[in-house]
Scaffold this motif. Sequence first.
Motif, PDB file in Angstrom:
ATOM      1  N   VAL A  19      42.806  12.312 -53.227  1.00 41.68           N
ATOM      2  CA  VAL A  19      41.888  12.570 -54.340  1.00 41.68           C
ATOM      3  C   VAL A  19      42.582  12.301 -55.668  1.00 41.68           C
ATOM      4  O   VAL A  19      42.021  11.655 -56.560  1.00 41.68           O
ATOM      5  CB  VAL A  19      41.338  14.015 -54.276  1.00 41.68           C
ATOM      6  N   LYS A  20      43.809  12.773 -55.799  1.00 47.92           N
ATOM      7  CA  LYS A  20      44.565  12.599 -57.046  1.00 47.92           C
ATOM      8  C   LYS A  20      44.721  11.115 -57.392  1.00 47.92           C
ATOM      9  O   LYS A  20      44.451  10.706 -58.529  1.00 47.92           O
ATOM     10  CB  LYS A  20      45.942  13.255 -56.897  1.00 47.92           C
ATOM     11  N   TYR A  21      45.127  10.305 -56.434  1.00 45.70           N
ATOM     12  CA  TYR A  21      45.315   8.879 -56.701  1.00 45.70           C
ATOM     13  C   TYR A  21      43.995   8.164 -56.951  1.00 45.70           C
ATOM     14  O   TYR A  21      43.912   7.273 -57.791  1.00 45.70           O
ATOM     15  CB  TYR A  21      46.071   8.209 -55.551  1.00 45.70           C
ATOM     16  N   ALA A  22      42.933   8.543 -56.228  1.00 39.86           N
ATOM     17  CA  ALA A  22      41.628   7.904 -56.432  1.00 39.86           C
ATOM     18  C   ALA A  22      41.101   8.187 -57.833  1.00 39.86           C
ATOM     19  O   ALA A  22      40.564   7.290 -58.500  1.00 39.86           O
ATOM     20  CB  ALA A  22      40.637   8.384 -55.375  1.00 39.86           C
ATOM     21  N   MET A  39      47.155   3.428 -53.034  1.00 39.59           N
ATOM     22  CA  MET A  39      47.873   4.677 -52.737  1.00 39.59           C
ATOM     23  C   MET A  39      46.896   5.731 -52.205  1.00 39.59           C
ATOM     24  O   MET A  39      47.215   6.455 -51.257  1.00 39.59           O
ATOM     25  CB  MET A  39      48.584   5.200 -53.991  1.00 39.59           C
ATOM     26  N   ALA A  40      45.719   5.811 -52.802  1.00 39.86           N
ATOM     27  CA  ALA A  40      44.707   6.772 -52.348  1.00 39.86           C
ATOM     28  C   ALA A  40      44.301   6.477 -50.906  1.00 39.86           C
ATOM     29  O   ALA A  40      44.178   7.402 -50.089  1.00 39.86           O
ATOM     30  CB  ALA A  40      43.487   6.728 -53.267  1.00 39.86           C
ATOM     31  N   GLU A  41      44.112   5.207 -50.601  1.00 41.00           N
ATOM     32  CA  GLU A  41      43.763   4.831 -49.225  1.00 41.00           C
ATOM     33  C   GLU A  41      44.880   5.188 -48.250  1.00 41.00           C
ATOM     34  O   GLU A  41      44.619   5.651 -47.142  1.00 41.00           O
ATOM     35  CB  GLU A  41      43.461   3.336 -49.142  1.00 41.00           C
ATOM     36  N   GLU A  42      46.105   4.961 -48.668  1.00 37.96           N
ATOM     37  CA  GLU A  42      47.258   5.273 -47.818  1.00 37.96           C
ATOM     38  C   GLU A  42      47.325   6.774 -47.519  1.00 37.96           C
ATOM     39  O   GLU A  42      47.546   7.187 -46.381  1.00 37.96           O
ATOM     40  CB  GLU A  42      48.544   4.806 -48.505  1.00 37.96           C
ATOM     41  N   GLU A  43      47.131   7.587 -48.549  1.00 40.76           N
ATOM     42  CA  GLU A  43      47.159   9.037 -48.348  1.00 40.76           C
ATOM     43  C   GLU A  43      45.996   9.485 -47.455  1.00 40.76           C
ATOM     44  O   GLU A  43      46.143  10.392 -46.646  1.00 40.76           O
ATOM     45  CB  GLU A  43      47.101   9.765 -49.696  1.00 40.76           C
ATOM     46  N   HIS A  44      44.854   8.825 -47.593  1.00 33.63           N
ATOM     47  CA  HIS A  44      43.699   9.137 -46.736  1.00 33.63           C
ATOM     48  C   HIS A  44      44.037   8.821 -45.283  1.00 33.63           C
ATOM     49  O   HIS A  44      43.706   9.600 -44.375  1.00 33.63           O
ATOM     50  CB  HIS A  44      42.479   8.330 -47.202  1.00 33.63           C
ATOM     51  N   GLU A  45      44.702   7.700 -45.055  1.00 30.87           N
ATOM     52  CA  GLU A  45      45.132   7.353 -43.695  1.00 30.87           C
ATOM     53  C   GLU A  45      46.107   8.389 -43.148  1.00 30.87           C
ATOM     54  O   GLU A  45      46.032   8.755 -41.971  1.00 30.87           O
ATOM     55  CB  GLU A  45      45.775   5.968 -43.675  1.00 30.87           C
ATOM     56  N   PHE A  69      37.026  16.427 -45.160  1.00 29.13           N
ATOM     57  CA  PHE A  69      37.347  15.144 -45.769  1.00 29.13           C
ATOM     58  C   PHE A  69      36.361  14.739 -46.867  1.00 29.13           C
ATOM     59  O   PHE A  69      36.521  13.682 -47.479  1.00 29.13           O
ATOM     60  CB  PHE A  69      37.403  14.045 -44.699  1.00 29.13           C
ATOM     61  N   HIS A  70      35.357  15.566 -47.122  1.00 27.54           N
ATOM     62  CA  HIS A  70      34.304  15.201 -48.070  1.00 27.54           C
ATOM     63  C   HIS A  70      34.849  14.814 -49.440  1.00 27.54           C
ATOM     64  O   HIS A  70      34.485  13.772 -49.983  1.00 27.54           O
ATOM     65  CB  HIS A  70      33.290  16.337 -48.205  1.00 27.54           C
ATOM     66  N   ASP A  71      35.691  15.651 -50.043  1.00 27.46           N
ATOM     67  CA  ASP A  71      36.207  15.363 -51.382  1.00 27.46           C
ATOM     68  C   ASP A  71      37.021  14.081 -51.425  1.00 27.46           C
ATOM     69  O   ASP A  71      36.899  13.285 -52.344  1.00 27.46           O
ATOM     70  CB  ASP A  71      37.055  16.529 -51.904  1.00 27.46           C
ATOM     71  N   ALA A  72      37.849  13.894 -50.407  1.00 24.17           N
ATOM     72  CA  ALA A  72      38.678  12.679 -50.358  1.00 24.17           C
ATOM     73  C   ALA A  72      37.809  11.447 -50.177  1.00 24.17           C
ATOM     74  O   ALA A  72      38.018  10.427 -50.846  1.00 24.17           O
ATOM     75  CB  ALA A  72      39.710  12.773 -49.237  1.00 24.17           C
ATOM     76  N   ASP A  73      36.827  11.529 -49.296  1.00 25.83           N
ATOM     77  CA  ASP A  73      35.925  10.395 -49.081  1.00 25.83           C
ATOM     78  C   ASP A  73      35.139  10.093 -50.359  1.00 25.83           C
ATOM     79  O   ASP A  73      35.002   8.926 -50.743  1.00 25.83           O
ATOM     80  CB  ASP A  73      34.955  10.671 -47.932  1.00 25.83           C
ATOM     81  N   ALA A  74      34.627  11.123 -51.004  1.00 27.04           N
ATOM     82  CA  ALA A  74      33.849  10.935 -52.221  1.00 27.04           C
ATOM     83  C   ALA A  74      34.695  10.315 -53.332  1.00 27.04           C
ATOM     84  O   ALA A  74      34.243   9.407 -54.034  1.00 27.04           O
ATOM     85  CB  ALA A  74      33.254  12.265 -52.679  1.00 27.04           C
ATOM     86  N   ALA A  75      35.914  10.794 -53.488  1.00 30.14           N
ATOM     87  CA  ALA A  75      36.788  10.260 -54.532  1.00 30.14           C
ATOM     88  C   ALA A  75      37.203   8.830 -54.242  1.00 30.14           C
ATOM     89  O   ALA A  75      37.242   7.978 -55.133  1.00 30.14           O
ATOM     90  CB  ALA A  75      38.025  11.146 -54.685  1.00 30.14           C
TER      91      ALA A  75
END
Length: 78
Positions: A19-22, A39-45, A69-75
């Motif tokens: 979320v922070k990187y997105a 970086m955001a995608e990498e952290e999500h993985e 995962f809602h917040d991360a997906d949304a960001a």
Amino acid sequence: MDTKSNLPIWLKEEISDSVKYAEAARREHGVMRQFLHDMAEEEHEHACTVWKMMEHHGLTAGMDKHSIFHDADAALYK
């Protein structure tokens, strides 16, 4: 404390980092924007990998992956 008991903490950290990187990527332009989005995608993985490890150890019972995962997906996918 064994590694297994740290998994939920690590999941929270990976999601938070995603979320922070997105969010930072949306404030940038050009190469820096792409870098931060990557970086955001990498952290999500990483978060997805931790989730799979938690499933393997039976630590996800009663948990809703979509809401976690809602917040991360949304960001990430805004």
